[in-house]
Design a protein around this motif. Structure first.
Motif, PDB file in Angstrom:
ATOM      1  N   GLY A 258      36.496  30.139  52.196  1.00  0.00           N
ATOM      2  CA  GLY A 258      36.376  30.484  50.781  1.00  0.00           C
ATOM      3  C   GLY A 258      37.645  31.097  50.220  1.00  0.00           C
ATOM      4  N   GLN A 259      38.535  31.554  51.090  1.00  0.00           N
ATOM      5  CA  GLN A 259      39.858  32.132  50.795  1.00  0.00           C
ATOM      6  C   GLN A 259      39.798  33.471  50.085  1.00  0.00           C
ATOM      7  OE1 GLN A 259      43.158  29.452  50.232  1.00  0.00           O
ATOM      8  NE2 GLN A 259      44.093  30.787  48.708  1.00  0.00           N
ATOM      9  N   PHE A 260      39.133  33.541  48.934  1.00  0.00           N
ATOM     10  CA  PHE A 260      38.964  34.864  48.330  1.00  0.00           C
ATOM     11  C   PHE A 260      37.685  34.906  47.495  1.00  0.00           C
ATOM     12  CE2 PHE A 260      41.885  32.553  45.506  1.00  0.00           C
ATOM     13  CZ  PHE A 260      41.359  32.763  44.232  1.00  0.00           C
ATOM     14  N   TRP A 261      37.113  36.103  47.485  1.00  0.00           N
ATOM     15  CA  TRP A 261      35.856  36.338  46.787  1.00  0.00           C
ATOM     16  C   TRP A 261      36.010  36.001  45.300  1.00  0.00           C
ATOM     17  CZ3 TRP A 261      34.616  39.477  42.699  1.00  0.00           C
ATOM     18  CH2 TRP A 261      33.260  39.692  42.477  1.00  0.00           C
ATOM     19  N   PRO A 262      34.987  35.397  44.674  1.00  0.00           N
ATOM     20  CA  PRO A 262      33.642  35.096  45.196  1.00  0.00           C
ATOM     21  C   PRO A 262      33.472  33.674  45.698  1.00  0.00           C
ATOM     22  CG  PRO A 262      33.625  34.782  42.837  1.00  0.00           C
ATOM     23  CD  PRO A 262      35.049  35.164  43.207  1.00  0.00           C
ATOM     24  N   TRP A 263      34.610  32.913  45.827  1.00  0.00           N
ATOM     25  CA  TRP A 263      34.487  31.485  46.127  1.00  0.00           C
ATOM     26  C   TRP A 263      33.942  31.241  47.521  1.00  0.00           C
ATOM     27  CZ3 TRP A 263      34.472  30.291  41.477  1.00  0.00           C
ATOM     28  CH2 TRP A 263      35.369  30.874  40.568  1.00  0.00           C
TER      29      TRP A 263
ATOM     30  N   HIS B 216      31.273  32.246  48.566  1.00  0.00           N
ATOM     31  CA  HIS B 216      29.830  32.040  48.427  1.00  0.00           C
ATOM     32  C   HIS B 216      29.480  30.633  47.953  1.00  0.00           C
ATOM     33  CE1 HIS B 216      29.214  36.265  49.157  1.00  0.00           C
ATOM     34  NE2 HIS B 216      29.982  36.604  48.140  1.00  0.00           N
ATOM     35  N   PHE B 217      30.480  29.860  47.550  1.00  0.00           N
ATOM     36  CA  PHE B 217      30.213  28.534  46.995  1.00  0.00           C
ATOM     37  C   PHE B 217      30.571  27.398  47.946  1.00  0.00           C
ATOM     38  CE2 PHE B 217      30.740  31.348  43.374  1.00  0.00           C
ATOM     39  CZ  PHE B 217      29.661  30.991  42.558  1.00  0.00           C
TER      40      PHE B 217
ATOM     41  N   PRO C 156      48.574  32.651  46.515  1.00  0.00           N
ATOM     42  CA  PRO C 156      48.850  33.409  47.741  1.00  0.00           C
ATOM     43  C   PRO C 156      47.927  34.623  47.776  1.00  0.00           C
ATOM     44  CG  PRO C 156      50.569  33.797  46.118  1.00  0.00           C
ATOM     45  CD  PRO C 156      49.661  32.769  45.526  1.00  0.00           C
ATOM     46  N   LYS C 157      46.677  34.356  48.132  1.00  0.00           N
ATOM     47  CA  LYS C 157      45.652  35.384  47.990  1.00  0.00           C
ATOM     48  C   LYS C 157      44.524  35.134  48.981  1.00  0.00           C
ATOM     49  CE  LYS C 157      43.017  37.541  44.216  1.00  0.00           C
ATOM     50  NZ  LYS C 157      42.817  37.492  42.749  1.00  0.00           N
ATOM     51  N   ARG C 158      44.207  36.157  49.759  1.00  0.00           N
ATOM     52  CA  ARG C 158      43.045  36.130  50.647  1.00  0.00           C
ATOM     53  C   ARG C 158      42.327  37.464  50.528  1.00  0.00           C
ATOM     54  NH1 ARG C 158      41.594  32.549  54.451  1.00  0.00           N
ATOM     55  NH2 ARG C 158      42.936  30.745  54.837  1.00  0.00           N
ATOM     56  N   PHE C 159      41.057  37.393  50.166  1.00  0.00           N
ATOM     57  CA  PHE C 159      40.287  38.625  49.982  1.00  0.00           C
ATOM     58  C   PHE C 159      38.864  38.350  50.455  1.00  0.00           C
ATOM     59  CE2 PHE C 159      37.786  41.730  47.525  1.00  0.00           C
ATOM     60  CZ  PHE C 159      38.485  42.891  47.817  1.00  0.00           C
ATOM     61  N   GLY C 160      38.492  38.983  51.572  1.00  0.00           N
ATOM     62  CA  GLY C 160      37.173  38.757  52.139  1.00  0.00           C
ATOM     63  C   GLY C 160      37.103  37.537  53.036  1.00  0.00           C
ATOM     64  N   ALA C 161      38.218  36.861  53.256  1.00  0.00           N
ATOM     65  CA  ALA C 161      38.262  35.676  54.121  1.00  0.00           C
ATOM     66  C   ALA C 161      39.631  35.633  54.798  1.00  0.00           C
ATOM     67  CB  ALA C 161      38.009  34.404  53.323  1.00  0.00           C
ATOM     68  N   PRO C 162      39.854  36.463  55.811  1.00  0.00           N
ATOM     69  CA  PRO C 162      41.181  36.563  56.426  1.00  0.00           C
ATOM     70  C   PRO C 162      41.590  35.279  57.146  1.00  0.00           C
ATOM     71  CG  PRO C 162      39.559  37.755  57.721  1.00  0.00           C
ATOM     72  CD  PRO C 162      38.873  37.344  56.459  1.00  0.00           C
ATOM     73  N   SER C 163      42.888  34.993  57.131  1.00  0.00           N
ATOM     74  CA  SER C 163      43.412  33.843  57.853  1.00  0.00           C
ATOM     75  C   SER C 163      43.335  34.109  59.354  1.00  0.00           C
ATOM     76  CB  SER C 163      44.852  33.568  57.429  1.00  0.00           C
ATOM     77  OG  SER C 163      45.658  34.723  57.625  1.00  0.00           O
TER      78      SER C 163
END
Length: 386
Positions: free
Chosen positions: A330-335, A337-338, A369-376
């Protein structure tokens, strides 16, 4: 990815710009009137929204710019703004939901105070989330250890390790040094084999070959294996498969290899991306074809498949383990969840009948360039007997 010699899709850009204009107008009308700042502060807010609207389409335009330095600058600008505005828009919507619910139960005075502090909170939270997300995306991915329990695993394959990297997306914002650090970390694992499960690039061989060069240093006892992702097909898959083969990666397109490990055999297969047939009809993803002719007495059967959607066909074909990516978690919230609207699994280890499916959150990122709630992650998978 379209060749840069082609003209930009002006009609598409016009539609995108109109939609973005409406979204920016919505954010401005919902936040700025309630912001607890002077008129000049609200003017800065209007200016920022205008700048955001102008910069967001540059992620598309950058693909048609011939000068690489300018293309990268436009890509950086648009990608950064995409990440910031995405969070700003989501928080604005959530604020409206909060205020709407509050209006049903709270008196007007409290509702007014809520409107003021929440209008200030939205941009502050946006900045905080974007900064944390940027840091998480730009740092080197951490190593995640995962044990795969396999019934009847031969003793010789006990502890067999696979280092998986996926979805690096070398392109406008990910270059040589970023990939170099990933390769160093993978080599430090001293895995038995390295699996690269697609979406390595976002751009042509002509422009990105110097930046994918570190892949040649990947080292493992049984070598490095690669399967295509959808972004390879956007970027010129045939040329990239040839380039990866030149760099020493074994490209698996609906085929398998048999690895002999201390007297036991492991079948490693790979399929083209789930959507490959939309680009190259003769390269339709086919797990059954990938396993055809493999020894029936192999210690275990492992499939590399970019998208988790390959899992039902992999289970039917008789694989024991599928390694995938594509979702970025999802890479970063809230995606995050989708993702399940399109893929059966978002991240981590799951079971489908007799098949284990591991879905990596990806080792780089796409777009912002963003990861939030889904770490690489760089994944170290270990086969263990049960």
């Amino acid at each position: 990815m379209p060749a840069r010699s082609r003209k930009p899709p002006y009609r598409f850009l016009l539609v995108v710009s109109l939609i973005l204009a409406l979204l920016h107008l919505y954010v401005g009308l919902r936040l700025l009137p309630d912001m607890p700042v002077a008129a000049w502060g609200k003017g800065l807010g209007v200016a920022w929204l205008a700048l955001s609207w102008v910069l967001l389409p540059t992620t598309i335009l950058s693909r048609f710019v011939k000068r690489q330095s300018l293309a990268d600058a436009l890509g950086w600008a648009g990608s950064l703004m995409m990440g910031v505005f995405s969070t700003l828009l989501v928080l604005t919507v959530l604020r409206d939901v909060f205020l709407g619910l509050g209006a049903l139960v709270l008196p007007g005075a409290v509702e007014s105070r809520s409107a003021v502090w929440s209008a200030a909170a939205v941009p502050l939270l946006t900045v905080l989330i974007s900064l944390l997300g940027f840091f998480n995306a730009r740092r080197r991915a951490r190593v995640v250890d995962v044990d795969i329990p396999l019934p009847g695993l031969p003793a010789a394959l006990q502890g067999f390790t696979i280092a998986q990297i996926s979805d690096i997306h070398v392109g406008p914002t990910i270059k040589h040094d970023y990939l170099d650090a990933i390769v160093d970390a993978v080599n430090d694992l001293q895995a038995d084999l390295v699996a690269v499960t697609g979406d390595v690039v976002d751009g042509s061989v002509e422009h990105l070959a110097p930046h994918t060069a570190p892949l040649a240093r990947l080292s493992a006892r049984h070598g490095t294996y690669f399967v295509t992702g959808n972004h390879e097909y956007y970027s010129g898959e045939a040329a990239w498969s040839e380039e990866f083969q030149r760099l020493g990666l074994n490209v698996l397109k609906n085929r398998h290899v048999v690895l002999e490990h201390d007297g036991a055999s492991l079948v490693l297969a790979g399929v083209t991306d789930y959507s490959a047939h939309q680009f190259v009809p003769e390269e339709r993803s086919d797990p059954a074809a990938a396993l055809a002719g493999a020894p029936t007495d192999a210690g275990t059967r492992v499939l590399l498949a970019h998208q988790p959607r390959s899992a039902p066909a992999a289970a039917a074909a008789g694989f024991d383990l599928q390694l995938s990516g594509h979702t970025h978690g999802g890479q970063f919230w809230p995606w995050n969840h989708f993702v399940r609207l399109q893929q059966p699994y978002t991240a981590g280890l799951h079971r489908l009948g007799d098949l284990w499916v591991y879905t990596s959150r990806g080792t780089g990122y796409w777009g912002p360039p963003k990861r939030f709630g889904a770490p690489s992650e760089i994944t170290r998978l270990r086969l263990v007997a049960v």
